[in-house]
Structures are given as structure tokens and as C-alpha cells.
Design a protein around this motif. Sequence first.
Motif, mmCIF file in Angstrom:
data_model
loop_
_atom_site.group_PDB
_atom_site.id
_atom_site.type_symbol
_atom_site.label_atom_id
_atom_site.label_comp_id
_atom_site.label_asym_id
_atom_site.label_seq_id
_atom_site.Cartn_x
_atom_site.Cartn_y
_atom_site.Cartn_z
ATOM 1 N N PRO A 129 0.843 -1.207 0.000
ATOM 2 C CA PRO A 129 0.000 0.000 0.000
ATOM 3 C C PRO A 129 0.873 1.250 0.000
ATOM 4 O O PRO A 129 1.815 1.338 0.794
ATOM 5 C CB PRO A 129 -0.780 -0.103 1.317
ATOM 6 C CG PRO A 129 -0.239 -1.288 2.056
ATOM 7 C CD PRO A 129 0.943 -1.813 1.326
ATOM 8 N N VAL A 130 0.591 2.169 -0.898
ATOM 9 C CA VAL A 130 1.394 3.402 -0.969
ATOM 10 C C VAL A 130 0.498 4.624 -0.837
ATOM 11 O O VAL A 130 -0.580 4.685 -1.428
ATOM 12 C CB VAL A 130 2.227 3.487 -2.266
ATOM 13 C CG1 VAL A 130 3.227 2.337 -2.346
ATOM 14 C CG2 VAL A 130 1.363 3.490 -3.515
ATOM 15 N N LYS A 131 0.942 5.587 -0.071
ATOM 16 C CA LYS A 131 0.126 6.778 0.165
ATOM 17 C C LYS A 131 0.765 8.006 -0.477
ATOM 18 O O LYS A 131 1.987 8.177 -0.436
ATOM 19 C CB LYS A 131 -0.027 7.006 1.676
ATOM 20 C CG LYS A 131 -1.018 8.120 2.001
ATOM 21 C CD LYS A 131 -1.231 8.305 3.495
ATOM 22 C CE LYS A 131 -2.338 9.328 3.744
ATOM 23 N NZ LYS A 131 -2.469 9.667 5.173
ATOM 24 N N ASN A 139 4.832 8.620 0.101
ATOM 25 C CA ASN A 139 5.296 8.566 1.486
ATOM 26 C C ASN A 139 6.664 7.860 1.513
ATOM 27 O O ASN A 139 6.794 6.763 0.974
ATOM 28 C CB ASN A 139 4.267 7.793 2.317
ATOM 29 C CG ASN A 139 4.608 7.763 3.781
ATOM 30 O OD1 ASN A 139 5.050 8.765 4.350
ATOM 31 N ND2 ASN A 139 4.416 6.617 4.414
ATOM 32 N N ILE A 158 -5.061 4.523 -1.841
ATOM 33 C CA ILE A 158 -6.428 4.909 -1.515
ATOM 34 C C ILE A 158 -6.440 6.404 -1.260
ATOM 35 O O ILE A 158 -5.632 6.904 -0.482
ATOM 36 C CB ILE A 158 -6.899 4.138 -0.260
ATOM 37 C CG1 ILE A 158 -6.939 2.632 -0.592
ATOM 38 C CG2 ILE A 158 -8.254 4.628 0.222
ATOM 39 C CD1 ILE A 158 -6.650 1.753 0.572
ATOM 40 N N PRO A 217 -6.711 5.508 8.941
ATOM 41 C CA PRO A 217 -6.133 4.160 8.891
ATOM 42 C C PRO A 217 -7.161 3.030 9.019
ATOM 43 O O PRO A 217 -7.030 2.021 8.324
ATOM 44 C CB PRO A 217 -5.159 4.158 10.086
ATOM 45 C CG PRO A 217 -4.684 5.573 10.144
ATOM 46 C CD PRO A 217 -5.887 6.411 9.778
ATOM 47 N N VAL A 245 -8.816 2.790 5.661
ATOM 48 C CA VAL A 245 -7.812 2.304 4.703
ATOM 49 C C VAL A 245 -7.610 0.807 4.896
ATOM 50 O O VAL A 245 -7.595 0.027 3.937
ATOM 51 C CB VAL A 245 -6.470 3.071 4.878
ATOM 52 C CG1 VAL A 245 -5.364 2.415 4.054
ATOM 53 C CG2 VAL A 245 -6.630 4.532 4.479
ATOM 54 N N ALA A 295 3.890 -2.620 4.146
ATOM 55 C CA ALA A 295 3.418 -1.235 4.196
ATOM 56 C C ALA A 295 4.539 -0.374 4.761
ATOM 57 O O ALA A 295 5.574 -0.880 5.196
ATOM 58 C CB ALA A 295 2.182 -1.139 5.083
ATOM 59 N N GLY A 296 4.337 0.945 4.750
ATOM 60 C CA GLY A 296 5.265 1.823 5.446
ATOM 61 C C GLY A 296 4.945 1.800 6.931
ATOM 62 O O GLY A 296 3.853 1.417 7.334
ATOM 63 N N LYS A 297 5.902 2.219 7.767
ATOM 64 C CA LYS A 297 5.606 2.215 9.197
ATOM 65 C C LYS A 297 4.696 3.372 9.572
ATOM 66 O O LYS A 297 3.908 3.274 10.501
ATOM 67 C CB LYS A 297 6.912 2.232 9.999
ATOM 68 C CG LYS A 297 7.212 3.472 10.820
ATOM 69 C CD LYS A 297 8.315 3.255 11.821
ATOM 70 C CE LYS A 297 8.890 4.584 12.282
ATOM 71 N NZ LYS A 297 9.959 4.465 13.262
ATOM 72 N N ALA A 335 2.742 7.204 7.948
ATOM 73 C CA ALA A 335 2.549 8.224 6.919
ATOM 74 C C ALA A 335 3.024 9.546 7.507
ATOM 75 O O ALA A 335 2.652 9.889 8.631
ATOM 76 C CB ALA A 335 1.081 8.307 6.520
ATOM 77 N N ASN A 372 -0.237 12.318 8.554
ATOM 78 C CA ASN A 372 -1.023 12.172 9.790
ATOM 79 C C ASN A 372 -0.215 11.571 10.938
ATOM 80 O O ASN A 372 -0.679 11.536 12.076
ATOM 81 C CB ASN A 372 -2.294 11.348 9.523
ATOM 82 C CG ASN A 372 -1.983 9.907 9.137
ATOM 83 O OD1 ASN A 372 -0.915 9.383 9.458
ATOM 84 N ND2 ASN A 372 -2.901 9.273 8.462
ATOM 85 N N MET A 424 0.303 8.653 11.984
ATOM 86 C CA MET A 424 -0.508 7.724 12.782
ATOM 87 C C MET A 424 0.250 6.460 13.197
ATOM 88 O O MET A 424 0.107 5.987 14.305
ATOM 89 C CB MET A 424 -1.763 7.316 12.010
ATOM 90 C CG MET A 424 -2.893 8.294 12.124
ATOM 91 S SD MET A 424 -3.660 8.187 13.765
ATOM 92 C CE MET A 424 -4.953 9.401 13.586
ATOM 93 N N THR A 427 -1.833 1.813 10.228
ATOM 94 C CA THR A 427 -2.562 1.062 9.198
ATOM 95 C C THR A 427 -2.146 -0.406 9.107
ATOM 96 O O THR A 427 -3.004 -1.293 9.047
ATOM 97 C CB THR A 427 -2.399 1.754 7.825
ATOM 98 O OG1 THR A 427 -2.806 3.116 7.971
ATOM 99 C CG2 THR A 427 -3.233 1.079 6.758
HETATM 100 N N1 LIG Z 1 -4.524 6.140 1.863
HETATM 101 C C1 LIG Z 1 -3.604 5.162 1.828
HETATM 102 N N2 LIG Z 1 -3.386 4.471 0.693
HETATM 103 C C2 LIG Z 1 -2.473 3.479 0.636
HETATM 104 N N3 LIG Z 1 -1.720 3.121 1.675
HETATM 105 C C3 LIG Z 1 -1.894 3.773 2.840
HETATM 106 C C4 LIG Z 1 -2.839 4.816 2.980
HETATM 107 N N4 LIG Z 1 -2.787 5.267 4.246
HETATM 108 C C5 LIG Z 1 -1.841 4.532 4.878
HETATM 109 N N5 LIG Z 1 -1.298 3.625 4.032
HETATM 110 C C6 LIG Z 1 -0.231 2.639 4.322
HETATM 111 O O1 LIG Z 1 -0.087 2.517 5.733
HETATM 112 C C7 LIG Z 1 1.181 2.990 6.174
HETATM 113 C C8 LIG Z 1 1.065 3.663 7.523
HETATM 114 O O2 LIG Z 1 0.234 4.782 7.466
HETATM 115 P P1 LIG Z 1 -0.418 5.467 8.774
HETATM 116 O O3 LIG Z 1 -1.004 4.374 9.577
HETATM 117 O O4 LIG Z 1 -1.439 6.421 8.237
HETATM 118 O O5 LIG Z 1 0.704 6.168 9.469
HETATM 119 C C9 LIG Z 1 1.668 3.869 5.030
HETATM 120 O O6 LIG Z 1 3.075 3.962 5.034
HETATM 121 C C10 LIG Z 1 1.116 3.130 3.811
HETATM 122 O O7 LIG Z 1 1.906 1.999 3.495
#
Ligand SMILES: Nc1ncnc2c1ncn2[C@@H]1O[C@H](COP(=O)(O)O)[C@@H](O)[C@H]1O
Lengths: 252, 308
Positions: A6-8, A36, A63, A98, A101, A119-121, A123, A126, A128, A131
Amino acid sequence: MKVLVPVKRVIDYNVKAKVKADGSGVDLANVKMSMNPFDEIAVEEAIRLKEKGVAEEVVVVSIGVKQAAETLRTALAMGADRAILVVAADDVHTDIEPLAVAKILKAVIDEEQPKLVIAGKQAIDNDMNATGQMLAALLGWGQATFASKVEIEGEAAKVTREVDGGLQTIEVKLPAIVTADLRLNEPRYASLPNIMKAKKKPLDEKTAADYGVDVTPRLSVVKTAEPEGRKAGIKVGSVDELVSKLKEAGVV
Amino acid sequence: MAVLLLGEVTNGALSVDATAKAVNALKALGDVTVLCAGSAAKAAGEAAAKIDGVAKVLVAENDLYGHRLAEPTAALLVSLAGDYDHIAAPATTDAKNIMPRVAALLDVMVISDVSKVVDADTFERPVYAGNAIQTVKSSDPKKVMTIRTASFDAAGQGGSASVADQAAAEDPGLSKWVADEVAKSDRPELTSAGRVVSGGRGVGSEENFAIIEKLADKLGAAVGASRAAVDSGFAPNDWQVGQTGKIVAPELYVAIGISGAIQHLAGMKDSKVIVAINKDEEAPIFQIADYGLVGDLFQIVPELTEKL
Ligand SMILES: Nc1ncnc2c1ncn2[C@@H]1O[C@H](COP(=O)(O)O)[C@@H](O)[C@H]1O
Ligand SMILES: Cc1cc2nc3c(=O)[nH]c(=O)nc-3n(C[C@H](O)[C@H](O)[C@H](O)COP(=O)(O)OP(=O)(O)OC[C@H]3O[C@@H](n4cnc5c(N)ncnc54)[C@H](O)[C@@H]3O)c2cc1C
């Protein structure tokens, strides 16, 4: 095996976010947006697994707004095989939470059946850091977050994680969710020929409604404010002056 | 209203500072029950019972919780969730691993890195590397959250909460612990230290980091680093201060050979007094430093260490 990443699409990490004067949020109009940074690392890791012959296919999913297609093209240019865009908002200022998502990703995963999700750790908009963990919960899968090393060994992934006390290595059963930390790898730049080739790679467009997921936020943003500012202090001319200032301030 | 707080337990010991700061952040919301989970957790439970404002302590001593794997600890929290309106933990790497999983299992959003509790539903949290502070109001029936410890003072000692044993929950059996690589150090722990001395790329090598460590030892300080210093192998990963590393707010923060990127500032700009030592007078770190000294760190730092 198939790997899903998943990429944001987020504000570029070099840009300092500015709070809108009316306190309604951060101004994203005409601001440079990029993938991201943690997701670039996740894409890189997936591509390396493919290059090593461990993975057969790398699918990237984003997304958000329609413009996230650009972010997916970047991932395709790096070497991902196929992309899925799930349009869930039409204003760039709408951030999908999240939890929503993760629900959409779960629906995609139910169809795609990947064996590994990277996924990334976190974003960087936000901040957060949620996710991947939420997605693991919804799928009933194991999770290995903040990864600095990933090895696939048969039906498990051995993952070294960056934690407060140092490093921890765990083994998770596949299928599993891994989230990428900064030192997992150094992502490649897409070459010009690969950018051209990426334009022809498949990019499917869906909507949140196609997956029956309600993206209404659970956390409503009441206000967005500037943090308390910090004024620049003084420059001192010598170590002696620094020592006496620190003594005056009572911190040494 | 009742609050369940996951205590930070490492190798059987409670991280009193992180837990006491979280207690202070939460106690206005209702009676705080602290859960101490680990393969050894009794001593941690006793320590938690002494924190002022703790109403009750639950001790879940079981090998399942020995390495704080996310899946079993999340299952334990979910099994207890029925009795609580708020389920929280200090925002450590352990809690950031566990709490979003708990939230999703309960079908609620997680509220990460809370820096202020406004009321039972409303919280402040930093976003965009601390360049904006969001106030969010949750419509979820339960709030699952992590507390940014650097934003709160620690609750005092003097409590005498009751301590009860807690049975283990089911084992999801999805992951297992393999090894830890933990550096032993006599220095104070980074996130609770009153003074922090950090080095950046300007320090140049792992060997040169010794001059940063000498100054830290003179000051009784913890040692931190920028991402560039960690990526270059000068310092271990757990020294990284910043948006995606540790968040610190000591009385004194000394940044040496660090340019002051927004991601670094996000982790230290709430420090009380900031000192910057950098040879580039235009370095952005000087825009937030109380005392800046322009010059070569290899001359300045040894001289400073000697004169303190
Ligand atoms: N809208 C999004 N679309 C795709 N991947 C997402 C999205 N939001 C979060 N992710 C994935 O979840 C990871 C952590 O995001 P977060 O939990 O928002 O800090 C990101 O590094 C992405 O890999
Ligand atoms: C997703 C993401 C997350 C990140 N998270 C973090 C984070 O959590 N923490 C973090 O720190 N960074 C983080 N970064 C990295 C950040 O953007 C910067 O790259 C990093 O902070 C730079 O580190 P530095 O200041 O040590 O190095 P540089 O920017 O290279 O600065 C080195 C400084 O040393 C000075 N110097 C050199 N030699 C000397 C000398 N002899 N005497 C005195 N001064 C000298 C130079 O003038 C320069 O100002 C993140 C980046 C991304 C993309």
C-alpha cells in the motif's frame, strides 16, 4: 508468491506544512506531493524480493484522491507490476483514516490473496503509525512492524525490528504484514526508460463503494493549530560564554 | 468512566517514568487500572501500584507476554476491554505495535501520540512532523490511544493501589520471538533523561562519537543522534531523535553537527533549553536554539567538556 504494497500520496518530506489561517487544516493546494518515504522503502523491498526470485508479482495499492494515480505510476516505474487505485475522496484535504484504509485493503487482499503485505511504518502527514497493525488485526494475520531486515524462510518471515531498546528479531507465519522502517533499504530512483514503460503497466481504478467500505471518519478534526513557536535565541562567541549562559539558565 | 493503561514492562521491570506520565495524562478521565504483562510482571505490578493516581493493578504473568509480541498482548487487552471506556498506553515502540491492533479488533480508530487530553472524547495530537497540532473528537464508543510522554509530567509516588492477578487470554500463535539485540548502558534512558546530547552527520564517524559521549557523561546526559548519524552507522538505531524516532523534551538538549531538518526538530523542539554547535552559521538548527555556537565541533566539544 504475490506481494502487495500500500502506498500513500503525501506532502513531500522536504516541504514544511503550513496551517491554514482559519484553523481548518493544513494547506495542500499547490504543494508538492510525493510517495510517502516509508512506502518507497516498502516498494523497494518488494521489488528486491522479486529480483531474488522469492516473489513473482508486486501489486501496489493507493487509496485517496484520483491524483494518487501519479504515486502509483512512480511505484510502477520503480518496478512494481500492477497497480490498484481506490478513489475514496475528491478533495486533496480529505485524509482517509487508517481504519477505513485497512478495511479497503482487507477487501483488496481478499481478492488478490497476497502472501505478504509490506506497508510503510508511518505516513508522514497524519503520523498515525497504525494502518499495517490494523490491517493485520482485520485479517487475523501476524505482524512484524518497524522492520530493518526481512528474510523469507519457507512459510515464515524472519524480521528484525527497530524498537526502543535496540533491535528485536521475530518470526511471523505467512501470510503476514510487515511495516518498513528507515533502514530496511535505500530505495532506487526510477530510470527514464522505466518511467516510460510504467505508463503501459495496468492500473485498475475502483472506488471505496465498490468494496462496500464506509470511509466516514471516526475522528473529526475540530481544529488545526500552529504549534507554539520557538524564538531563536542568541549566538555566543566562545565556549566560556556558553558555559556562563548555561549556568545562568540553571541547566548545568 | 474507567481507564485501562498498559504499563511499559521490559524484562520484568516497569518503566516508571513512561507509565507515570501516562497516568498523569489520563487520571482526569476516571479510575486508572494499570495492566502489567510479562513473563515476569509481579515486581512491575508492585511498582505501578505506588504511582499516585493508580486505582488498581492487574498482573498478567505468563510467558506469552514475555517479549511483548503484538498479537497475544492485543488479545489480552481486547479480552479486558469491556470494562473500560479508554484503553491507553505510553507511546513506546511496543505500544505503537500493539494499540492499533487492539483498536481494529474493537472496530474503533486509534488515537496516536496524544499530547493533550481536552475531555473524554477530545484530544490534541501533533501531525506533519509537529508542524500542526490537531484537535480531534472521537465518535467511537471506546477510545484506544497512545500517550506522547514528552508532553506530560510524571505522576508522583505514594499510591497504594490493590494488585490482582490476571489470567492470560488466548494465544493467536502467529509469531514467535527469536532474539533481542540490546545495548547495555549506564547512561540515563533517552526519553526520560533531564539532559540529552545528540550528534549528527557532522560528527563524521563511529569513533568520533566518543567526544559526544564524553560530553554526555560529564553532564550525566543521555546520548541521542540524528537519522543521518544512525544511517551512517555512527550510532545505534535506538538513539535516533525525531519524527520517526524518539520524542524528547529534556531541560537541556545539545545538538552537535546536526543541521536541524524538520524531521529532527519534531523530536526535540519542546526541550526547555536548546544549544546548537555547528560550523555553518546558516544551519536551520540555530533558528530554534537558545544558545548557538558557530565553529568546529572537534575543537568546541572537547573544550566544553573540560570547562563544565
Ligand atoms: N490512503 C492510503 N493508501 C495506501 N496506503 C496507505 C494509505 N494510508 C496509509 N497507508 C499505508 O499505511 C502505512 C502507515 O500509514 P499510517 O497508519 O497512516 O501512518 C503507510 O506507510 C502506507 O503503506
Ligand atoms: C521519512 C523520514 C523520516 C525522518 N526521520 C528523522 C528522524 O526521526 N530524525 C532525524 O534526525 N532525521 C530524520 N529524517 C532525516 C532528516 O530529513 C535529515 O536528513 C537528518 O536529520 C539530517 O541529519 P544531520 O543534521 O545529522 O545531517 P546533515 O543535514 O548532513 O547536517 C550535518 C551538519 O553538521 C554540520 N557539521 C559538519 N561538520 C562539522 C564540524 N566539524 N563542526 C560543526 N558542525 C559540523 C554541518 O554544517 C551540517 O549542518 C527523516 C527523513 C525522512 C525522509
